[in-house]
Motif scaffolding. Structure first.
Motif, PDB file in Angstrom:
ATOM      1  N   HIS A  15     -28.775 -47.035 -94.963  1.00 47.54           N
ATOM      2  CA  HIS A  15     -29.589 -48.217 -94.637  1.00 47.54           C
ATOM      3  C   HIS A  15     -29.639 -49.264 -95.730  1.00 47.54           C
ATOM      4  O   HIS A  15     -30.559 -50.079 -95.775  1.00 47.54           O
ATOM      5  CB  HIS A  15     -31.019 -47.807 -94.233  1.00 47.54           C
ATOM      6  N   PRO A  57     -35.038 -47.569 -89.370  1.00 48.77           N
ATOM      7  CA  PRO A  57     -35.992 -48.352 -90.168  1.00 48.77           C
ATOM      8  C   PRO A  57     -35.750 -49.853 -90.037  1.00 48.77           C
ATOM      9  O   PRO A  57     -34.618 -50.286 -89.824  1.00 48.77           O
ATOM     10  CB  PRO A  57     -35.738 -47.869 -91.597  1.00 48.77           C
ATOM     11  N   ASN A  58     -36.796 -50.643 -90.112  1.00 46.27           N
ATOM     12  CA  ASN A  58     -36.729 -52.106 -90.019  1.00 46.27           C
ATOM     13  C   ASN A  58     -36.043 -52.584 -88.738  1.00 46.27           C
ATOM     14  O   ASN A  58     -35.347 -53.596 -88.734  1.00 46.27           O
ATOM     15  CB  ASN A  58     -36.009 -52.714 -91.243  1.00 46.27           C
TER      16      ASN A  58
HETATM   17  C1  NAG Z   1     -37.162 -52.965 -94.779  1.00 45.45           C
HETATM   18  O1  NAG Z   1     -37.238 -54.336 -95.128  1.00 45.45           O
HETATM   19  C2  NAG Z   1     -37.952 -54.589 -96.320  1.00 45.45           C
HETATM   20  C3  NAG Z   1     -38.056 -56.081 -96.488  1.00 45.45           C
HETATM   21  O2  NAG Z   1     -36.882 -56.744 -96.136  1.00 45.45           O
HETATM   22  C4  NAG Z   1     -37.229 -53.933 -97.501  1.00 45.45           C
HETATM   23  O3  NAG Z   1     -37.921 -54.184 -98.693  1.00 45.45           O
HETATM   24  C5  NAG Z   1     -37.141 -52.443 -97.237  1.00 45.45           C
HETATM   25  O4  NAG Z   1     -36.383 -51.836 -98.260  1.00 45.45           O
HETATM   26  C6  NAG Z   1     -36.485 -52.158 -95.898  1.00 45.45           C
HETATM   27  N1  NAG Z   1     -36.558 -50.754 -95.625  1.00 45.45           N
HETATM   28  C7  NAG Z   1     -35.471 -50.043 -95.332  1.00 45.45           C
HETATM   29  C8  NAG Z   1     -35.709 -48.588 -95.119  1.00 45.45           C
HETATM   30  O5  NAG Z   1     -34.371 -50.527 -95.275  1.00 45.45           O
END
Ligand code: NAG
Ligand code: NAG
Ligand code: NAG
Length: 474
Positions: free
Chosen positions: A213, A111-112
């Motif tokens: 994560h 993710p991300n």
């Molecule tokens: C991905 O990034 C967004 C913004 O930084 C955050 O809000 C979100 O929790 C993140 N998702 C994961 C799965 O880490």
């Protein structure tokens, strides 16, 4: 017919879907099965080459054995990783040694944009078992000077960005991070409670029960006046001559990668107040060369530079060099170092006796330097065949041909290239090749024939001279 085809296509698709479903679910299942019971991370920011030591205690809480442990990195760090190693302890207490594991990139991304690497365990981790992993990774160009410009007498301040919580695809029960700064002067650091600072150390954690994560961005702003020595490009030419020596020539394009110098450089200030003026600059460089080096030279485009010192001992030679001017942020220097080494220290015969090989050190001899782009060009003796390379890490390689004095066929040059090289890459590599000793006679034969031709020409000339003389008198 058409319907039948459609049906077959449909069944292939459903089969593929089913397969991908199985594969996908099995990989996520193993990720959920593993859990990190304890993690400790030590980030060393004392130089411009950042070292991170990570200890992970991994437990298999599932029912199926797992053969790998996944390591995760944020996308911003991935291009700055110069080296990534993982090892596991083998043996008990006093006899404990470390065996390194295979580490390779793993797709798909998390993710991300999280990038994964997979460390393959020596034997699969069975349900209920625990393994301790020691991970080392090195980051380059990850300290951002702020302010970006400083005057000659100012110290250099830099930002380091990371996450207070260790990025991982696994649940982490307990974790702590220690960040070691280069000096006591820490301007600011992000607080993610509990956060403490004592002397050179900022401590993040302990944090309990962080889900997979988890990420919590932090910035540490601190003083770092260590030389930010970056070799933008280094070409090392290694020429093997079976007549007794190895000639090495190294071309450097060196830069100070720290905060840029604001205003003009004052040499008077620099020389009269050496302790405060130019704290963030550097003027001396230390190259560690092999023992028994000789015929050392150091020159730039203007000519020889005399300000170098060579210290020799049994284990190594140290060459201390001083460019013509001190280097401040954004400044560059280009120069060449050359030396000769005895052949018998580096050239060997392979165990089967069929090949010869060069055993030489990879990387850059300059202390504390990061090399953006390194090329090592090994010129084999004329007539060498079938070169093969053995290196402890992946390097790009290709062949070239070069001609030097008295070469008829040209020499094969093995070119090894690597980006983002750090001192930890200074380990031995080997170039194996077949060599026909008859070729050693080629150069002397050329010399002999040149000399013979020369004598013949002299005789012809003398002879001609006499005959003209004779004509005149007659
Ligand atoms: C991905 O990034 C967004 C913004 O930084 C955050 O809000 C979100 O929790 C993140 N998702 C994961 C799965 O880490
Ligand atoms: C530079 O130094 C080398 C070795 O010391 C010497 O052989 C060479 O003649 C010098 N060149 C000049 C231009 O001074
Ligand atoms: C290469 O040299 C290093 C020492 O510099 C030595 O430890 C290593 O065993 C040598 N490797 C081979 C294949 O000869």
């Amino acid at each position: 017919m058409a319907i039948e085809l459609k049906l077959r296509n449909a069944s292939i698709f459903s089969l593929l879907f089913f397969l991908s479903f199985i594969l996908g679910s099995s990989s996520t299942a193993t990720q959920h099965d593993l859990r990190i019971t304890y993690a400790e991370r030590r980030i060393d920011l004392t130089s411009h080459i950042i070292k991170v030591f990570l200890t992970l205690q991994v437990e298999n809480k599932g029912t199926t054995p797992s053969s790998e442990v996944i390591l995760a990195f944020p996308p911003a760090q991935i291009d700055h990783i110069a080296l990534l190693k993982a090892a596991v302890p083998v043996g008990k207490k006093k006899r404990k040694t470390y065996t390194s594991l295979d580490v390779s990139p793993k797709l798909p991304d998390g993710p991300n944009g999280t990038k994964y690497f997979s460390a393959t365990l020596l034997s699969p981790l069975k349900a209920g078992e625990t393994v301790t992993l020691e991970v080392l990774y090195i980051l380059t160009q990850s300290l951002e000077p702020f302010p970006t410009e400083i005057s000659q007498s100012e110290s250099q301040l830099v930002y380091y960005r990371d996450s207070a919580i260790i990025l991982s695809p696994y649940h982490i029960d307990q974790q702590t991070t220690f960040i070691r700064t280069a000096s006591n002067r820490v301007e600011s650091f992000t607080h993610v409670e509990p956060t403490n600072r004592a002397g050179l150390e900022v401590k993040y954690g302990p944090y309990a029960d962080q889900p997979p994560h988890s990420f919590s961005p932090i910035i540490v702003h601190f003083e770092n006046n260590n030389p930010f020595v970056v070799v933008e490009e280094l070409v090392r030419e290694v020429e093997i001559s079976h007549w007794g020596s190895i000639q090495v020539r190294e071309q450097y394009t060196l830069a100070h990668a720290g905060a840029r110098l604001k205003g003009a450089f004052s040499r008077v200030d620099y020389q009269s107040k050496p302790s405060v003026s130019g704290v963030a600059s550097f003027k001396q460089l230390l190259a560690t060369l092999p023992p028994r080096v000789n015929s050392v030279y150091y020159r730039d485009e203007i000519g020889n530079i005399s300000t170098s010192r060579l210290r020799l001992n049994l284990k190594k030679s140290e060459l201390e060099i001083e460019p013509r001017y001190p280097l401040f942020g954004g400044w560059r220097a280009t120069f060449v170092i050359g030396y000769r080494l005895p052949l018998e220290d580096f050239l060997y015969e392979s165990t089967d006796g069929k090949q010869r090989y060069l055993n030489f050190t990879f990387g850059c001899p300059m202390a504390e330097a990061v090399v953006n782009k390194l090329a090592i060009k090994v010129a084999l003796p004329e007539g060498s065949k079938n070169p093969t390379v053995s290196a402890p890490f992946t390097v790009e390689q290709h062949l070239e041909t070069t001609y030097s004095y008295l070469d008829v066929l040209g020499r094969t040059v093995v070119v090894l290239e690597k980006k983002n090289v750090v001192p930890e890459h200074n380990s031995p590599f080997q170039v194996y090749y077949n060599f026909n000793p008859a070729f050693m006679l080629v150069e002397p034969l050329i010399l002999v024939s040149i000399l013979t031709l020369f004598f013949l020409a002299c005789i012809a000339y003398l002879h001609g001279d006499i005959s003209i003389h004779k004509q005149k008198t007659s």
